[in-house]
Scaffold this active site. Structure first.
Site, PDB file in Angstrom:
ATOM      1  N   SER A 491       0.854  -1.272   0.018  1.00 34.63           N
ATOM      2  CA  SER A 491       0.111  -0.119   0.012  1.00 34.63           C
ATOM      3  C   SER A 491       0.825   1.208   0.144  1.00 34.63           C
ATOM      4  O   SER A 491       0.394   2.463  -0.532  1.00 34.63           O
ATOM      5  CB  SER A 491      -0.937   0.193   1.145  1.00 34.63           C
ATOM      6  OG  SER A 491      -0.291   0.039   2.589  1.00 34.63           O
ATOM      7  N   ASP A 614      -1.003   7.360  10.540  1.00 36.96           N
ATOM      8  CA  ASP A 614      -0.553   6.234  10.786  1.00 36.96           C
ATOM      9  C   ASP A 614       0.948   6.057  11.306  1.00 36.96           C
ATOM     10  O   ASP A 614       1.667   4.915  11.459  1.00 36.96           O
ATOM     11  CB  ASP A 614      -1.226   5.037  10.113  1.00 36.96           C
ATOM     12  CG  ASP A 614      -0.717   5.180   8.652  1.00 36.96           C
ATOM     13  OD1 ASP A 614      -0.019   6.109   8.273  1.00 36.96           O
ATOM     14  OD2 ASP A 614      -0.899   4.115   7.781  1.00 36.96           O
ATOM     15  N   HIS A 617       2.201   5.334   6.048  1.00 36.27           N
ATOM     16  CA  HIS A 617       1.827   5.802   4.813  1.00 36.27           C
ATOM     17  C   HIS A 617       2.310   7.381   4.336  1.00 36.27           C
ATOM     18  O   HIS A 617       1.798   8.100   5.293  1.00 36.27           O
ATOM     19  CB  HIS A 617       0.393   5.586   4.550  1.00 36.27           C
ATOM     20  CG  HIS A 617       0.042   4.026   4.250  1.00 36.27           C
ATOM     21  ND1 HIS A 617      -0.406   3.484   5.569  1.00 36.27           N
ATOM     22  CD2 HIS A 617       0.023   3.160   3.341  1.00 36.27           C
ATOM     23  CE1 HIS A 617      -0.591   2.274   5.156  1.00 36.27           C
ATOM     24  NE2 HIS A 617      -0.192   1.980   3.790  1.00 36.27           N
TER      25      HIS A 617
END
Length: 639
Positions: A491, A614, A617
């Site tokens: 991701s 988070d 990312h």
């Protein structure tokens, strides 16, 4: 067998040692998977021990009374398991209702299926992979194994009576059980899907072979019929078998990865058989294995292993949500988590498990009515009663506030961005493939053009914009315009893909949320077969789990020495495997001249303003910084 010749049932203390090894394996695996990649195999050990002990108890009932006392058996199991189980469910649900509402999705179904012991089947369709260690782990995931045991407790007393009536001889039942275990193991092998292991990992049918092997052992190796008076050679044989099995189990803890195909195609069955050998030698009073696995520490942990297993995941997940630097200090944080797990388990054992196990439930109604007539509270009972009421109320609130299906499936801004980038990357990939074909033809011409300073300065308006936005030298921007690149990652790669493809128009992005190192070899193989693996290969793997030396070597060797490999280090401070992954990447680069480290971890250290909430990312600023780092590294290698 004559009931008058039966020895009284003995408590096999060495089983606490086996339980201790199993629960330590599970805990270490969950805390530091890189240190013990096969620690999840503690669960099959629990299954074998449980199958053996339960069948041994039920067989004694059959031989003593001519039938199995099902009500008594189930009552004992309920007293032993349900109080702590319900407490954990209520406490965890109350916590997430108050402090972590994002986990309320499917909370009603999660709690109900757990209470009915069918949660493992619910997990197959609704849960994430047991080995996906990053994408929002549920504090209930580990309870799948308790559902399988619960199903076993419910049906096995009935089945054992039927088997005794049909087969008469216990030796025949033993072979029948082995045959059923074999069918279960074959089902695991046939249903195994490397893209999604949920079906075989959580399924009752594919995991039952461990309990069946333990149960089958009890038919031919009943604890009360084993004599301590055996010859020296037999004793030596038992000790050798037990010692070797113990060593093999520990070795497999370190070697057998849960993402390996071998694990599901015979590996877990082999581990289970070795576990049964250890159980058999510990159960025999003529062996020294029971004494070897008996000590105060093992006894303490073994007796509380059920509670430790219950409370581990909630404690870990809630702690790691609050502490953001797990990856920077993995050992210290792991020790703190273990201390918290033991503290919660001890409180549960002293005030819930042990008292409720010995309570005479036949007095429940009488005690309740007496209490209503003359309520009496002391400090302990008052506290427990008050907490119980509070937990029930908060859990009820959580049930009411469970988000609707539409709300539960509503995506965060980060998820929406990743989805958008995935679609955009797919569109740009087709154009990038055309560019790669044309790049080879234009490379010679471009090389000549770039030899002069005048050519380096001749940037198109778009290239000038790229150079300014990403603070890149003109030479790098020009070089990236003719660079072919295959980018494979998770991701984080999807997050950075728009920027990457702006700077490197010939980049083909192969990204997927939750991707781990084991997913990479099939992708490389497919790209090579289609002739679409570029000369330059970017690997952005490490966010979601550990990387072993063998896995890294496999990826590098599959790509080949004729390709330049650029491996991005992981910035995942919330997970314990961050340093392990980065150390392995650097080790791989040191062993292969065509592997180059893109040290994103070092570059992004203490740069929290480059990341989303988070801290994993990249945000807009972080994506530009990462793209610049990648482009500069590729340019420096290829020039």
């Amino acid at each position: 067998m004559n009931r008058h010749r039966m020895r009284p049932r003995r408590y096999i203390t060495g089983f606490d040692g086996i339980r201790t090894l199993a629960v330590i394996g599970v805990i270490v695996y969950h805390l530091m998977p890189a240190s013990l990649q096969g620690g999840y195999l503690g669960v099959p050990i629990f299954f074998v021990v449980s199958g053996y002990l339960i069948t041994d108890i039920l067989l004694q009932d059959w031989l003593n009374y001519g039938h199995v006392r099902i009500g008594r058996f189930l009552g004992h199991r309920m007293r032993r398991l349900y109080p702590a189980f319900v407490t954990m469910l209520l406490g965890t649900t109350a916590y997430i209702t108050l402090f972590q509402r994002s986990l309320l999705s499917n909370i009603r179904a999660t709690v109900v299926t757990n209470l009915l012991y069918v949660y493992n089947w619910f997990e197959i369709g609704h849960g994430q992979s047991y080995f996906d260690r990053f994408n929002g782990e549920s504090p209930f995931t580990h309870l799948w194994s308790l559902s399988i045991e619960g199903q076993y407790y419910l049906f096995w007393p009935l089945i054992i009576g039927l088997l005794m009536l049909i087969f008469k001889k216990r030796s025949r039942i033993f072979w029948f059980m082995l045959a059923m275990a074999g069918i279960s193991a074959v089902a695991m092998a046939l249903l195994y899907d490397p893209a999604n292991t949920n079906r075989v990992y959580y399924g009752t049918d594919t995991r039952m072979f461990a309990i069946l092997i333990g149960s089958g052992l009890a038919f031919v190796w009943p604890s009360r019929e084993l004599s301590p008076d055996i010859g020296h050679s037999n004793q030596l044989t038992l000790d050798i078998l037990g010692g070797v099995s113990l060593v093999v189990l520990i070795w497999m803890f370190f070697q057998m990865a849960g993402t390996s195909a071998f694990t599901y195609r015979g590996g877990m069955l082999l581990f289970t058989i070795v576990s049964a050998v250890l159980v058999a030698t510990v159960a025999h009073p003529g062996s020294h294995m029971n004494r070897l696995l008996t000590n105060p520490v093992f006894t303490y942990i073994g007796q509380r292993s059920y509670g430790i297993y219950l409370y581990q995941f909630p404690v870990m997940i809630f702690y790691e949500t609050k502490v953001k630097n797990i990856g920077d200090h993995p050992l210290v944080n792991s020790l703190i988590e273990v201390a918290l797990i033991l503290l919660v388990t001890e409180l549960s054992y002293r005030f819930i498990e042990d008292p409720m196990r010995h309570y005479d439930y036949s007095r429940l109604w009488t005690d309740f009515t007496n209490f209503l007539r003359a309520p009496k509270f002391n400090r302990v009972t008052g506290t427990i009663t008050g907490l119980t009421i509070i937990l029930f109320v908060i859990t009820a609130v959580g049930f009411v506030q469970q988000p609707s299906k539409s709300a539960a499936t509503q995506k965060t801004d980060l998820q929406k961005t990743i989805d958008k980038n995935t679609k955009n990357a797919s569109k740009k990939n087709a154009a990038a493939l055309k560019r790669q074909k044309a790049a080879a033809k234009a490379a010679k011409i471009k090389t000549e053009q770039m030899k002069t300073k005048a050519a380096l300065a001749k940037l198109s308006p778009k290239q000038k914009k790229v150079a300014k936005e990403y603070n890149l030298k003109p030479q790098v921007v020009l070089a990236m315009g003719t660079t072919d690149l295959t980018a494979i990652g998770d991701s984080v790669l999807l997050d950075v893909s728009p920027d990457l493809q702006d700077v490197i128009p010939g980049a083909v992005v192969q990204g997927k949320v939750g991707r781990q190192i084991t997913d990479v070899p099939p992708i490389i193989s497919s790209l090579k077969q289609q002739g679409q693996l570029a000369h330059n290969v970017l690997i952005n793997i490490g966010t979601n789990g550990t990387i072993t030396n063998g896995q890294a070597e496999q990826v590098v060797n599959m790509i080949g020495k004729d390709h330049q490999i650029f491996w991005v280090t992981a910035h995942v401070p919330t997970q314990s495997w961050q340093h392990q992954v980065n150390t392995q990447i650097k080790k791989t680069a040191a062993n292969h001249p065509n592997v180059h480290v893109v040290d994103w971890y070092k570059k992004a250290l203490n740069q929290s303003d480059w990341f989303a909430s988070d801290n994993v990312h990249p945000n807009t600023a972080g994506n530009r910084k990462l793209t610049k780092l990648i482009a500069n590294e590729i340019a420096s290698v290829n020039n």
